[in-house]
Design a protein around this motif. Sequence first.
Motif, PDB file in Angstrom:
ATOM      1  N   UNK A  37      34.965 -19.603  16.368  1.00  0.00           N
ATOM      2  CA  UNK A  37      33.547 -19.549  16.701  1.00  0.00           C
ATOM      3  C   UNK A  37      32.743 -19.528  15.407  1.00  0.00           C
ATOM      4  N   UNK A  38      31.463 -19.791  15.535  1.00  0.00           N
ATOM      5  CA  UNK A  38      30.506 -19.626  14.429  1.00  0.00           C
ATOM      6  C   UNK A  38      29.608 -18.451  14.790  1.00  0.00           C
ATOM      7  N   UNK A  39      29.430 -17.536  13.855  1.00  0.00           N
ATOM      8  CA  UNK A  39      28.656 -16.320  14.117  1.00  0.00           C
ATOM      9  C   UNK A  39      27.453 -16.302  13.184  1.00  0.00           C
ATOM     10  N   UNK A  40      26.279 -16.344  13.781  1.00  0.00           N
ATOM     11  CA  UNK A  40      25.029 -16.341  13.031  1.00  0.00           C
ATOM     12  C   UNK A  40      24.518 -14.906  12.976  1.00  0.00           C
ATOM     13  N   UNK A  41      24.342 -14.367  11.784  1.00  0.00           N
ATOM     14  CA  UNK A  41      23.933 -12.976  11.598  1.00  0.00           C
ATOM     15  C   UNK A  41      22.543 -12.930  10.979  1.00  0.00           C
ATOM     16  N   UNK A  42      21.633 -12.222  11.626  1.00  0.00           N
ATOM     17  CA  UNK A  42      20.286 -12.053  11.110  1.00  0.00           C
ATOM     18  C   UNK A  42      20.280 -11.000  10.013  1.00  0.00           C
ATOM     19  N   UNK A  43      19.603 -11.284   8.918  1.00  0.00           N
ATOM     20  CA  UNK A  43      19.556 -10.326   7.809  1.00  0.00           C
ATOM     21  C   UNK A  43      18.817  -9.056   8.221  1.00  0.00           C
ATOM     22  N   UNK A  44      19.398  -7.878   8.018  1.00  0.00           N
ATOM     23  CA  UNK A  44      18.742  -6.633   8.441  1.00  0.00           C
ATOM     24  C   UNK A  44      17.391  -6.414   7.770  1.00  0.00           C
ATOM     25  N   UNK A  45      17.254  -6.772   6.486  1.00  0.00           N
ATOM     26  CA  UNK A  45      15.984  -6.528   5.811  1.00  0.00           C
ATOM     27  C   UNK A  45      14.874  -7.398   6.365  1.00  0.00           C
ATOM     28  N   UNK A  46      15.228  -8.644   6.773  1.00  0.00           N
ATOM     29  CA  UNK A  46      14.228  -9.522   7.377  1.00  0.00           C
ATOM     30  C   UNK A  46      13.838  -9.002   8.750  1.00  0.00           C
ATOM     31  N   UNK A  47      14.821  -8.609   9.556  1.00  0.00           N
ATOM     32  CA  UNK A  47      14.549  -8.101  10.893  1.00  0.00           C
ATOM     33  C   UNK A  47      13.688  -6.849  10.842  1.00  0.00           C
ATOM     34  N   UNK A  48      13.910  -6.011   9.853  1.00  0.00           N
ATOM     35  CA  UNK A  48      13.147  -4.769   9.748  1.00  0.00           C
ATOM     36  C   UNK A  48      11.676  -5.036   9.461  1.00  0.00           C
ATOM     37  N   UNK A  49      11.386  -6.140   8.770  1.00  0.00           N
ATOM     38  CA  UNK A  49      10.004  -6.462   8.440  1.00  0.00           C
ATOM     39  C   UNK A  49       9.288  -7.187   9.564  1.00  0.00           C
ATOM     40  N   UNK A  50      10.028  -7.734  10.501  1.00  0.00           N
ATOM     41  CA  UNK A  50       9.425  -8.561  11.551  1.00  0.00           C
ATOM     42  C   UNK A  50      10.115  -8.279  12.872  1.00  0.00           C
ATOM     43  N   UNK A  51       9.547  -7.364  13.658  1.00  0.00           N
ATOM     44  CA  UNK A  51      10.164  -7.016  14.932  1.00  0.00           C
ATOM     45  C   UNK A  51      10.153  -8.190  15.905  1.00  0.00           C
TER      46      UNK A  51
END
Length: 652
Positions: A37-51
Amino acid sequence: MSSERLIADRYLLGDLIGQGGMGAVFRGRDTRTGADVAIKALRPDVAALDLQLLERFRREALALRRLDHPGIVKMLDALEEDGRQYLVMEYVPGGSLEALLRAQGPLPIRRALEIALDLADALARVHRLDIVHRDIKPANVLLAADGAPRLTDFGAAYIGAGARLTETGVMIGTFAYLSPEVCEGAPPDARADIWSFGVMLFEMLAGRRPFEAGQPGALLSAILTRPAPDLRRLRPDVPPALARLVSQMLEKDRERRISGARQVGAALEQIMRAQAAGAAPAVTPEDMPTASSPVPHDSATLEAPALLAQLLASHVEPPARAGDTPLAAAPITAPVPPEPARSPPRRPRARGLLLLAVVAVLALGGGLALRSGLGGLRATMGAQPGAQQGALAPERVAPVAPGDFMVLVARLEGDEVDAVADDLRQALEVEAPFSRIRVRVYPRPVTSDDEARAAAEANRAAIVVWGEDRGDHLEVHVQVGAPEAMPGVRVDRAFVEQAANVRLRISDARRESAAPYVLGALSLLQNAQGDVYETVRTVAIMGLRPVTPAEPIGSSVATHYHRATALFADDAMAAVAELSEAIALSGGNPILYTSRGLARQRAGRLDEARLDIETARRIGPADWAIPRAMLANDALLRGDLAAAVAEYDQVV
């Protein structure tokens, strides 16, 4: 796999296979099925800045689940663990179409047809579900082990009439694949995807894109005005019917463009059958209707802050491959409200975006491109001695259409007025068919700034051109016009006029042109108004033909500013020196500090540039977005995505 770890008690997270500003993609394994499979992971620092990014990430998963189709990468799972978001997708092992084209060049006709037919079928499914992809390009087409294509990356897509995956101010797409209407800010629909598909099909066949240039302004000009090259001249073995199909997909007027992916697929099937049979296809694109019901989307236009970031970034470090200029390096974290379609198309506005014109004009300064031809005006330019024109009420000229910009040229005695007006019309209208600049002749001479201002106000002219004969040369004035013609200026208008209004010396009217200064003043006004798209349009006009600009007179702020624009492209530090001279004359003008900051960014002096930008923010208006946008660009240049996102949040 190396450094594997288990997530959600099911998926082994293995080697990194791709990375971007928003996150990373890893190769993984489903321990329950044994499938890769391919697993796409969102960067935690980006997610924290933009809910809202989290919701967008989840909606991407929902969109892909709806799009269950063999030509679209399958979504398998969406999950969260330890505060981090993951999308689990089908693993496609064959690399991207972009990599294939880079390694192989033009594809065999049959192979290109096969890929295009499969993608047309996939795109038809996308559009049938009321989705617009918005980022069709070779990098977003993956190839399976058997060579079959898979369309991927729906993070930029519109879903339905009101929901879109990019709620924030991010300009979507790669410049070289954007349709003309999207470049102009029109709401995208399925026909924008057809254009991008046509660019990609052209590239598969010719080994190059139809529109290429080294700077965004020049590329925009090509997309908006130049016809696509003759595909059969570049590759004679392309079947005529296929060349006609590509031409229909690249029709600049979307009302005439082949409008459905199913139509494209049907034409491709006919061509493939004819190729197999050794005959011409019975049906050609001209036989196909071009006005089916598009997928409507009236909820968004291209957003100004991201375009500013794109122009800033591209002018500091030109892209390695012409046209591959991402239009958004980072998300902006507040929703942009919808703007309804209107006629004539309106220009999206963003409060405080004053200096985009500075960015654009500086970026193209050394290569300003307009046709010179002021002809023999010098003998009669200006008022006759003893004329009492100031006592007369201003006269009226024919108005321009809503959304157009009037350049008012003061009447000259004799035939020379035709030379001046004709030159400006040729440069600003005829040679730039996408221009919204309209030249009007004022029916009498103008002899002073006040008289020029009165004439501009009477006619709602954005720019006034007037002058006087000095014997051995002409002194030509380029002056910003009526505030009513360009409302919404955030920075003190006196500062705008100080940088824009310039006196020019023309010794040989056949060689020297004032047209670049007209465009420079207009673009500065457009950005003072926050009018990003018209600024880009004006910049594109600058890139059409080389000229010899007239020489600015004296040592005023405007003289140094305009000299800096001419130096910026070839010698950024010389531009810094000119802007320093301007700042010495007007230390309170925030425009000059952002301009010098941009020049220093281009020269690689980021610390000095940041000081200039901070000064502009301190002395400029509180709601002026430009310094923050430039600070975001500074963060991007330093590789600090989180800081860039935070600054863009403030921009919006």
